[in-house]
Design a protein around this motif. Structure first.
Motif, PDB file in Angstrom:
ATOM      1  N   TYR A  36       0.870  -1.149   0.102  1.00 18.78           N
ATOM      2  CA  TYR A  36      -0.045   0.109  -0.048  1.00 18.78           C
ATOM      3  C   TYR A  36       0.979   1.101   0.002  1.00 18.78           C
ATOM      4  O   TYR A  36       2.074   1.230   0.451  1.00 18.78           O
ATOM      5  CB  TYR A  36      -0.760   0.021   1.439  1.00 18.78           C
ATOM      6  N   GLN A  38       0.864   5.568   1.085  1.00 17.47           N
ATOM      7  CA  GLN A  38      -0.118   6.637   1.692  1.00 17.47           C
ATOM      8  C   GLN A  38       0.477   8.038   1.152  1.00 17.47           C
ATOM      9  O   GLN A  38       1.824   8.458   1.594  1.00 17.47           O
ATOM     10  CB  GLN A  38      -0.135   6.548   3.127  1.00 17.47           C
ATOM     11  N   SER A  41      -1.522  13.389   3.825  1.00 19.76           N
ATOM     12  CA  SER A  41      -3.092  13.601   4.015  1.00 19.76           C
ATOM     13  C   SER A  41      -4.108  13.032   3.486  1.00 19.76           C
ATOM     14  O   SER A  41      -5.124  13.383   3.387  1.00 19.76           O
ATOM     15  CB  SER A  41      -3.406  15.322   3.625  1.00 19.76           C
ATOM     16  N   GLN A  42      -3.731  11.666   2.991  1.00 19.52           N
ATOM     17  CA  GLN A  42      -4.750  10.591   2.497  1.00 19.52           C
ATOM     18  C   GLN A  42      -4.718   9.519   2.983  1.00 19.52           C
ATOM     19  O   GLN A  42      -3.761   9.215   3.729  1.00 19.52           O
ATOM     20  CB  GLN A  42      -4.615  10.614   0.890  1.00 19.52           C
ATOM     21  N   GLY A  43      -5.728   8.608   2.956  1.00 22.01           N
ATOM     22  CA  GLY A  43      -5.905   7.186   3.167  1.00 22.01           C
ATOM     23  C   GLY A  43      -4.895   6.255   2.505  1.00 22.01           C
ATOM     24  O   GLY A  43      -4.646   6.765   1.266  1.00 22.01           O
ATOM     25  N   PRO A  44      -4.382   5.167   2.930  1.00 22.48           N
ATOM     26  CA  PRO A  44      -3.427   4.331   2.272  1.00 22.48           C
ATOM     27  C   PRO A  44      -4.245   3.756   1.116  1.00 22.48           C
ATOM     28  O   PRO A  44      -5.641   3.737   1.078  1.00 22.48           O
ATOM     29  CB  PRO A  44      -3.297   3.018   2.997  1.00 22.48           C
ATOM     30  N   TYR A  46      -4.184   0.939  -1.995  1.00 22.33           N
ATOM     31  CA  TYR A  46      -3.644  -0.688  -2.701  1.00 22.33           C
ATOM     32  C   TYR A  46      -2.910  -0.411  -3.656  1.00 22.33           C
ATOM     33  O   TYR A  46      -3.256   0.381  -4.664  1.00 22.33           O
ATOM     34  CB  TYR A  46      -4.781  -1.435  -2.674  1.00 22.33           C
ATOM     35  N   TYR A  87       3.905   1.124   2.005  1.00 16.78           N
ATOM     36  CA  TYR A  87       3.940  -0.107   3.225  1.00 16.78           C
ATOM     37  C   TYR A  87       3.785  -1.495   2.751  1.00 16.78           C
ATOM     38  O   TYR A  87       3.103  -1.676   1.662  1.00 16.78           O
ATOM     39  CB  TYR A  87       2.588   0.327   4.178  1.00 16.78           C
ATOM     40  N   PHE A 102      -0.101  -2.691   9.806  1.00 21.79           N
ATOM     41  CA  PHE A 102       1.192  -1.790   8.948  1.00 21.79           C
ATOM     42  C   PHE A 102       2.170  -1.542  10.036  1.00 21.79           C
ATOM     43  O   PHE A 102       2.258  -1.350  11.252  1.00 21.79           O
ATOM     44  CB  PHE A 102       0.402  -0.523   8.558  1.00 21.79           C
ATOM     45  N   GLY A 103       3.544  -1.462   9.349  1.00 25.90           N
ATOM     46  CA  GLY A 103       4.681  -1.129  10.165  1.00 25.90           C
ATOM     47  C   GLY A 103       4.824   0.583   9.831  1.00 25.90           C
ATOM     48  O   GLY A 103       3.937   1.282   9.696  1.00 25.90           O
ATOM     49  N   ARG A 104       6.219   1.006   9.906  1.00 23.29           N
ATOM     50  CA  ARG A 104       6.386   2.398   9.776  1.00 23.29           C
ATOM     51  C   ARG A 104       6.534   2.714   8.301  1.00 23.29           C
ATOM     52  O   ARG A 104       6.495   3.986   7.825  1.00 23.29           O
ATOM     53  CB  ARG A 104       7.706   2.789  10.442  1.00 23.29           C
TER      54      ARG A 104
ATOM     55  N   GLY B  42       2.827   5.327  12.304  1.00 20.57           N
ATOM     56  CA  GLY B  42       1.994   4.204  11.367  1.00 20.57           C
ATOM     57  C   GLY B  42       0.616   3.984  11.612  1.00 20.57           C
ATOM     58  O   GLY B  42       0.285   4.638  12.719  1.00 20.57           O
ATOM     59  N   LEU B  43       0.140   3.219  11.053  1.00 20.27           N
ATOM     60  CA  LEU B  43      -1.440   2.966  11.417  1.00 20.27           C
ATOM     61  C   LEU B  43      -1.355   2.016  12.454  1.00 20.27           C
ATOM     62  O   LEU B  43      -0.758   1.018  12.500  1.00 20.27           O
ATOM     63  CB  LEU B  43      -2.032   2.348  10.176  1.00 20.27           C
ATOM     64  N   LEU B  91      -8.748   6.410  10.422  1.00 23.26           N
ATOM     65  CA  LEU B  91      -9.133   5.792   9.246  1.00 23.26           C
ATOM     66  C   LEU B  91     -10.020   4.633   9.047  1.00 23.26           C
ATOM     67  O   LEU B  91      -9.779   3.593  10.005  1.00 23.26           O
ATOM     68  CB  LEU B  91      -7.778   5.342   8.730  1.00 23.26           C
ATOM     69  N   PHE B 110      -9.304   1.974   1.756  1.00 16.07           N
ATOM     70  CA  PHE B 110      -9.348   2.967   2.853  1.00 16.07           C
ATOM     71  C   PHE B 110     -10.062   4.178   2.521  1.00 16.07           C
ATOM     72  O   PHE B 110     -10.273   4.784   1.439  1.00 16.07           O
ATOM     73  CB  PHE B 110      -8.098   3.410   3.002  1.00 16.07           C
ATOM     74  N   GLY B 111     -10.776   4.798   3.612  1.00 18.49           N
ATOM     75  CA  GLY B 111     -11.200   6.234   3.194  1.00 18.49           C
ATOM     76  C   GLY B 111     -10.261   7.321   3.574  1.00 18.49           C
ATOM     77  O   GLY B 111      -9.062   6.974   3.720  1.00 18.49           O
ATOM     78  N   GLN B 112     -10.622   8.532   3.637  1.00 14.96           N
ATOM     79  CA  GLN B 112      -9.849   9.614   3.637  1.00 14.96           C
ATOM     80  C   GLN B 112      -9.407   9.787   5.043  1.00 14.96           C
ATOM     81  O   GLN B 112      -8.574  10.836   5.469  1.00 14.96           O
ATOM     82  CB  GLN B 112     -10.269  10.781   3.092  1.00 14.96           C
ATOM     83  N   ARG B 115      -9.822  13.660  10.764  1.00 13.79           N
ATOM     84  CA  ARG B 115      -8.751  14.278  11.705  1.00 13.79           C
ATOM     85  C   ARG B 115      -9.206  14.916  12.801  1.00 13.79           C
ATOM     86  O   ARG B 115     -10.269  15.696  12.668  1.00 13.79           O
ATOM     87  CB  ARG B 115      -8.092  15.437  10.719  1.00 13.79           C
TER      88      ARG B 115
END
Lengths: 112, 119
Positions: A36, A38, A41-44, A46, A87, A102-104, B42-43, B91, B110-112, B115
């Motif tokens: 994935y 990212q 400022s957005q979601g991850p 695929y 990721y 998810f890692g770093r 991270g997540l 998220l 995923f969605g956005q 925050r």
């Protein structure tokens, strides 16, 4: 805990191939490798996944070693818009590791 | 819609107040995940729903956090008595249930994110 190890950061010149490595030495037989990314400022998002064979789609190629202990994501012609955190995760959708962990990740910076 | 939708996109709340975050998954996706992402981190997995099965709550950091989902529809994540350390992007992701397809055709979308800032 993430079962993968990635370098924290990499950089690449625009137009060149970006090769992002990932180590997953404890991967089990049923676990797939997923990538994935990212963007800030957005979601991850695929990108690609694979089990044993190399895979290619419109975004990238995934090269998995024969022993499956490591893989490389290849962005063949990186653009500035590919600057993101990438990721690598391992996941068995049918078993105990079905939740993406998810890692770093690797922060890829594509420069002009 | 075509993707995962989260609302609100931004939320500022006072310490001690309760907040509710909403996630609309992709239609037909029975699996739904909530994650938290602190600034520069991270997540962090929070909770997972699969159809009508009992949710996997193993990632919830405290009993101030809870989530609900009815069937394969909207999910809400509630944080009670918010603290400053709750400030993060929350998220939501959804995917097809692995049991229907087997194999690896179960990537999460995923969605956005929402925050959340606790002041």
């Amino acid at each position: 805990d993430a079962k993968t190890t990635q370098p924290p950061s990499m950089d690449c010149a625009e137009g060149r191939a970006a090769n992002l490595p990932c180590n997953h030495s404890t991967i089990s037989g049923n676990e797939y490798v997923y990538w994935y990314r990212q963007i800030h400022s957005q979601g991850p998002q695929y990108i690609i996944h694979g089990l044993k064979n190399n895979e290619t789609n419109e975004m990238a190629s995934l090269i998995i070693t024969e022993d499956r202990k490591s893989s490389t994501l290849i962005l063949p012609h990186a653009t500035l818009r590919d600057t993101a955190v990438y990721y690598c995760i391992v996941r068995d959708p049918t078993g105990g590791s079905y939740i993406p962990t998810f890692g770093r990740g690797t922060s890829l910076i594509v420069h002009p | 819609g075509a993707g995962v939708s989260q609302s609100p996109s931004n939320k500022v709340t006072e310490k001690g107040k309760d907040v509710e975050l909403r996630c609309d998954p992709i239609s037909g996706h029975t699996a739904l995940y909530w994650y938290r992402q602190r600034l520069g981190q991270g997540l962090e997995f929070l909770i997972y729903f699969q159809g009508n099965s009992a949710p996997d709550k193993s990632g919830l950091p405290s009993d101030r956090f809870s989530a609900e989902r009815t069937g394969e529809s909207v999910s809400t994540l509630t944080i009670q008595r918010t603290q400053q350390e709750d400030s993060a992007v929350y998220l939501c992701a959804s995917s097809l249930y692995f049991g229907r397809l087997g194999g690896g055709n179960t990537e999460a979308f995923f969605g956005q994110g929402t925050r959340l800032t606790v002041v």
